[in-house]
Write a protein that holds these residues in place. Structure first.
Motif, PDB file in Angstrom:
ATOM      1  N   THR A  71      -2.883  -4.054  -8.120  1.00 12.90           N
ATOM      2  CA  THR A  71      -2.774  -3.706  -6.714  1.00 12.90           C
ATOM      3  C   THR A  71      -3.435  -4.805  -5.877  1.00 12.90           C
ATOM      4  O   THR A  71      -4.134  -5.686  -6.395  1.00 12.90           O
ATOM      5  CB  THR A  71      -3.480  -2.377  -6.431  1.00 12.90           C
ATOM      6  N   LYS A  72      -3.253  -4.734  -4.565  1.00 14.71           N
ATOM      7  CA  LYS A  72      -3.886  -5.720  -3.691  1.00 14.71           C
ATOM      8  C   LYS A  72      -5.400  -5.641  -3.794  1.00 14.71           C
ATOM      9  O   LYS A  72      -6.099  -6.655  -3.694  1.00 14.71           O
ATOM     10  CB  LYS A  72      -3.440  -5.492  -2.245  1.00 14.71           C
ATOM     11  N   LEU A  73      -5.938  -4.436  -3.991  1.00 18.78           N
ATOM     12  CA  LEU A  73      -7.385  -4.272  -4.126  1.00 18.78           C
ATOM     13  C   LEU A  73      -7.888  -4.857  -5.436  1.00 18.78           C
ATOM     14  O   LEU A  73      -8.968  -5.455  -5.497  1.00 18.78           O
ATOM     15  CB  LEU A  73      -7.748  -2.784  -4.032  1.00 18.78           C
ATOM     16  N   GLY A  74      -7.095  -4.698  -6.510  1.00 17.94           N
ATOM     17  CA  GLY A  74      -7.551  -5.145  -7.812  1.00 17.94           C
ATOM     18  C   GLY A  74      -7.320  -6.610  -8.109  1.00 17.94           C
ATOM     19  O   GLY A  74      -8.057  -7.210  -8.909  1.00 17.94           O
ATOM     20  N   ALA A  75      -6.321  -7.232  -7.493  1.00 20.75           N
ATOM     21  CA  ALA A  75      -5.944  -8.600  -7.851  1.00 20.75           C
ATOM     22  C   ALA A  75      -7.101  -9.601  -7.750  1.00 20.75           C
ATOM     23  O   ALA A  75      -7.281 -10.422  -8.659  1.00 20.75           O
ATOM     24  CB  ALA A  75      -4.765  -9.054  -6.998  1.00 20.75           C
ATOM     25  N   PRO A  76      -7.930  -9.568  -6.696  1.00 18.28           N
ATOM     26  CA  PRO A  76      -9.042 -10.525  -6.657  1.00 18.28           C
ATOM     27  C   PRO A  76     -10.052 -10.325  -7.780  1.00 18.28           C
ATOM     28  O   PRO A  76     -10.646 -11.293  -8.271  1.00 18.28           O
ATOM     29  CB  PRO A  76      -9.680 -10.258  -5.280  1.00 18.28           C
ATOM     30  N   VAL A  77     -10.258  -9.076  -8.192  1.00 14.64           N
ATOM     31  CA  VAL A  77     -11.165  -8.789  -9.307  1.00 14.64           C
ATOM     32  C   VAL A  77     -10.631  -9.444 -10.583  1.00 14.64           C
ATOM     33  O   VAL A  77     -11.367 -10.105 -11.326  1.00 14.64           O
ATOM     34  CB  VAL A  77     -11.317  -7.271  -9.502  1.00 14.64           C
ATOM     35  N   TYR A  78      -9.343  -9.280 -10.835  1.00 10.88           N
ATOM     36  CA  TYR A  78      -8.747  -9.824 -12.050  1.00 10.88           C
ATOM     37  C   TYR A  78      -8.691 -11.354 -12.011  1.00 10.88           C
ATOM     38  O   TYR A  78      -8.869 -12.014 -13.036  1.00 10.88           O
ATOM     39  CB  TYR A  78      -7.349  -9.239 -12.241  1.00 10.88           C
ATOM     40  N   ALA A  79      -8.456 -11.920 -10.824  1.00 13.65           N
ATOM     41  CA  ALA A  79      -8.417 -13.381 -10.700  1.00 13.65           C
ATOM     42  C   ALA A  79      -9.767 -13.989 -11.059  1.00 13.65           C
ATOM     43  O   ALA A  79      -9.838 -15.060 -11.684  1.00 13.65           O
ATOM     44  CB  ALA A  79      -8.003 -13.774  -9.287  1.00 13.65           C
TER      45      ALA A  79
END
Length: 239
Positions: free
Chosen positions: A209-217
């Motif tokens: 999700t948009k919320l999760g993508a920065p965490v995974y990056a």
């Protein structure tokens, strides 16, 4: 997993089409979802799929469409589907994952499905039980692992992993709304991915999700495009 997780759930299989039909969550299209091989296979099965969902009492279902597959998207739009979300497909080469810090995080890989479901329902603003209803009776033979990070002794963040060949799929990542901003998901995922590498997995994949993508990056995941979610809800007219 979804087709085996609750009473009356079923797996719909046709040539080039695979779908989960989950009457326990009739309003949640992310749970009642479809993948396919190509637009031709999807077009051949779409009307039968619609009848199967209607017969099961499911009022919302979605098809996952890679962003460059316009033939499938146009077919679905003409049939009354609407673009609902565009999560990113992300992958990680586990050989590039640094060793995690074994800090003071209170965690283990023995979370119970009820807690995993409850944390996800809270994080996504779903009524309870939603994920709990969908995953009430998971078969024990699935290679699933449920990780949890506790805050003051109670589960505050959860992660599920599912091994498939050399890949570790990551699912059901969620943090209780009151515990966000502490890095719980990133730290817990890092530990879960290190476990996967120790089991011999070589890659990891997820949908972000948009919320999760920065965490995974920040963990090293890279995007290889969006997956469009084309939703059909009862009462939506065809274009």
């Amino acid at each position: 997993m979804l087709a085996a997780g609750s009473e009356d759930a079923a797996l719909f299989e046709r040539d080039g089409v695979l779908a989960a039909i989950v009457p326990a969550c009739p309003e949640r299209s992310v749970i009642n979802s479809i993948t396919y091989r190509d637009a031709e296979a999807l077009g051949a099965a779409r009307e039968e799929l619609a009848r199967a969902y209607e017969d099961a009492g499911v009022r919302a279902w979605t098809v996952w469409v890679p962003e460059d597959e316009r033939d499938a998207a146009e077919l679905l739009e003409a049939a009354g589907h609407r673009l609902d979300a565009t999560p990113l497909a992300m992958t990680l080469d586990l050989t590039d994952l640094p060793e995690p810090k074994r800090d003071d995080l209170d965690w283990d890989d023995r979370a119970v499905i009820g807690d995993v479901a409850r944390v996800n329902d809270n994080a996504y603003g779903f009524e309870t039980p939603t994920f709990g209803a969908a995953l009430a009776r998971l078969p024990g033979e699935l290679p699933l692992r449920f990780y949890q990070a506790r805050v003051e002794g109670e589960p505050g963040c959860v992660v599920a992993t599912l091994d498939e060949g050399d890949d570790c799929g990551v699912y059901l990542v969620a943090t209780l709304k009151g515990h966000r901003g502490r890095g719980l998901a990133r730290r817990l995922m890092h530990l879960a991915l290190a476990d996967a590498r120790e089991r011999g997995r070589r890659t990891s994949t997820l949908q972000a999700t948009k919320l999760g993508a920065p965490v995974y990056a920040r963990l090293g995941y890279k995007s290889f495009g969006a997956l469009e979610m084309w939703e059909r809800r009862s009462g939506q007219p065809a274009a």
